[in-house]
Structures are given as C-alpha cells and as structure tokens.
Design an enzyme around this catalytic site. Sequence first.
Site, mmCIF file in Angstrom:
data_model
loop_
_atom_site.group_PDB
_atom_site.id
_atom_site.type_symbol
_atom_site.label_atom_id
_atom_site.label_comp_id
_atom_site.label_asym_id
_atom_site.label_seq_id
_atom_site.Cartn_x
_atom_site.Cartn_y
_atom_site.Cartn_z
ATOM 1 N N GLY A 76 16.989 10.205 73.230
ATOM 2 C CA GLY A 76 17.998 10.173 74.276
ATOM 3 C C GLY A 76 17.675 11.110 75.421
ATOM 4 O O GLY A 76 16.672 11.815 75.422
ATOM 5 N N VAL A 77 18.571 11.124 76.403
ATOM 6 C CA VAL A 77 18.432 11.983 77.576
ATOM 7 C C VAL A 77 18.904 13.385 77.210
ATOM 8 O O VAL A 77 19.984 13.546 76.633
ATOM 9 C CB VAL A 77 19.269 11.436 78.746
ATOM 10 C CG1 VAL A 77 19.197 12.360 79.952
ATOM 11 C CG2 VAL A 77 18.809 10.030 79.119
ATOM 12 N N ARG A 93 28.132 18.878 77.509
ATOM 13 C CA ARG A 93 27.240 17.853 76.945
ATOM 14 C C ARG A 93 27.841 16.450 77.021
ATOM 15 O O ARG A 93 27.107 15.458 76.964
ATOM 16 C CB ARG A 93 26.937 18.182 75.482
ATOM 17 C CG ARG A 93 26.157 19.447 75.258
ATOM 18 C CD ARG A 93 26.076 19.768 73.773
ATOM 19 N NE ARG A 93 25.301 20.960 73.508
ATOM 20 C CZ ARG A 93 25.801 22.189 73.521
ATOM 21 N NH1 ARG A 93 27.099 22.371 73.808
ATOM 22 N NH2 ARG A 93 25.042 23.226 73.248
ATOM 23 N N ASP A 150 25.783 26.512 66.487
ATOM 24 C CA ASP A 150 26.716 27.395 67.193
ATOM 25 C C ASP A 150 27.177 28.529 66.278
ATOM 26 O O ASP A 150 27.307 29.677 66.712
ATOM 27 C CB ASP A 150 27.934 26.607 67.672
ATOM 28 C CG ASP A 150 27.560 25.461 68.578
ATOM 29 O OD1 ASP A 150 27.193 25.714 69.736
ATOM 30 O OD2 ASP A 150 27.623 24.304 68.122
ATOM 31 N N ARG A 153 24.472 31.065 65.965
ATOM 32 C CA ARG A 153 24.442 31.878 67.182
ATOM 33 C C ARG A 153 25.576 32.892 67.175
ATOM 34 O O ARG A 153 25.390 34.063 67.577
ATOM 35 C CB ARG A 153 24.550 30.972 68.412
ATOM 36 C CG ARG A 153 23.312 30.123 68.665
ATOM 37 C CD ARG A 153 23.570 29.037 69.707
ATOM 38 N NE ARG A 153 22.340 28.335 70.064
ATOM 39 C CZ ARG A 153 22.306 27.201 70.755
ATOM 40 N NH1 ARG A 153 23.458 26.642 71.159
ATOM 41 N NH2 ARG A 153 21.157 26.619 71.038
ATOM 42 N N HIS A 177 30.809 20.368 69.266
ATOM 43 C CA HIS A 177 29.579 21.039 69.675
ATOM 44 C C HIS A 177 29.533 20.902 71.187
ATOM 45 O O HIS A 177 28.881 20.014 71.751
ATOM 46 C CB HIS A 177 28.364 20.379 69.028
ATOM 47 C CG HIS A 177 27.053 20.948 69.504
ATOM 48 N ND1 HIS A 177 26.741 22.279 69.394
ATOM 49 C CD2 HIS A 177 25.991 20.360 70.115
ATOM 50 C CE1 HIS A 177 25.535 22.493 69.902
ATOM 51 N NE2 HIS A 177 25.057 21.339 70.358
#
Length: 299
Positions: A76-77, A93, A150, A153, A177
């Site tokens: 995907g992009v 996103r 996440d 992090r 997310h």
Amino acid sequence: MKIGVIGAGAVGAACLLATVMRGCAREIVVVNRDRKRAKGVATDLRYGAVLSPAVDIHDGDYADLAGAALVMITAGVNEKAGGATDRSDPAGRLKLLDKNVEVYRQILPQLFEVAPGTVVLVVTDPPDPLADLVRAFGFRRVMSTGTFLDSLRFRYHLGRHLNVDPKSVEAQVVGEHGTSQVFLWSSARVAGAPVAEVPRERIEQEVRFANIAIIEGTGASQYGIGMVCARIAEIVLRGERAVIPIGSFNPAYGATLSLPSVVGRAGVERILEPVMSDEEKKALQRSADTLRSALSFTS
C-alpha cells in the site's frame, strides 16, 4: 510453520528480516505486485539466513500462500507518499485509507481464493479500518498490528524519563493506531507502583508522532513495526496465548481497535478490557467513534 508476506517494500522487507532473525517460521513466501522485487528481496535475505534457524524463504504467487498459518499484508501507500506526515492534521493515518482500500481490493480476492482460513495480520496504514475491510471480504481470523508498537514506544519513553529499563514498565496504549489513541496512565506501573510525576503531554506527543519523526529522518518508519510483526508471527505459530495490545473487531465498539488480547494459533482468542478511569473510557469511546466514521467503504 509457513507464513506469507504480501508487499516487499520498506515495511515488508523489515518484517521479513525480523521474522528470519527471530527464527519462528520454517517457510516464508514473499508476494509482491512486482515479482522481480519479491525475488530480489527473498534472495538477499536467503544468503544471510544461513546464520539463522533453518528457513526456506522464497518469492511466490498467491497460490503459494495456500496452507499459510499467517499472512502479513504490508502493501500500500505509506505515510510519506500519501501525505500523512502533518502533525496538525487530525486525520493522521486515516488520510491513507481510500488509496489503500483500492490496493486491498486487488489483493483480498486472490488471497481468499487460496487461504480463506489463514490468520491475516494487517500492517498497512491505517491498519484498523483496513482490518474491517478484510473481514468484509469473508476472512474470520483478522488482526491489525494496532497499538502494539505504540505501547512499546510508550514504555520506552516512560522508562527513559524514569531512568529504568523499559521492559520493567507496564503501560499500554489502546484504541486507534492513530491520532485518537488512548494512553492508559491510570494503570501505568513500574514494579506494581504507579509511575512518578512525568511530563505526560510531552510523552504522548513523542509516542503519537514517533512515526513522523522517524520518516523525517529516514523516509520510512519500518524497523520497529518489522520487529513487532515478527513477534506476532511467533506468538501465532507457537500458539503462545500471549496477552498483547493488538487490534481486532470488537462488537462492543463496532469497529476494529486495540485492547489487550489473548493471541494464539487462531489469532485473537479473547479480548480483555482493562480497568480504566472514566476519562480513559470516554477517550476510548471517542477513538471507536473515529474509527467507525471511517468505515463508509463497507457500505
């Protein structure tokens, strides 16, 4: 012990490398729209894999995914190409959704034809609504990578501010997310003790926009998610029933979002809803509302 990875771009290659090094799969099939690239990535990894536990890594077509226990979709992009690197844009996103729905609509019928019962791990951004699209195609064992990275992090930044090993920090991010994710400060602990005073807003910003900071430096956020995907593959292949924050469809919220969940060979086996403050509960509901509003493509 067979898995597939669809997409051999930066993220797909990172997932492959981490999975090979973790040694959790006996066979890995790489599928890419450009077969030549899939072959190049598989060949490159195959040479270094001599140093890892035995694994047969090769390029293939969708037919070669038959019998795979898990298939990761990374195609995907990405955020940079899709213009989703503006910290002030609340869509985050989700701005990539329409373009990547088009990519998934080309992939899913071919995958369903050969591996309808596989566990599908959606890695492409935005992973949560794309996981709902995968379900709409008939797949029943669907997960998004969700807030697993996440949460790592979050633990890292808390550990840094508290000067302790992040592995000793218990802290989770739930929900989307994306920009509406929820930090569970009320249950953040070190050795059972609530975290001391830390700059909460600063830590949230560091976690929420970590991907953008990485992209500004390297052009792609890939290695962390690669390691996360390899760990998820290991959990599934070994049937560990480990509890991790990961995305799956939650009927109570009407969308795929992340909560701590028991993960085994069939994917998410049970969703656990942690004790949350009233503020956190409201924030999680708002996150669910954000994700449901993005699901117009299923109508």
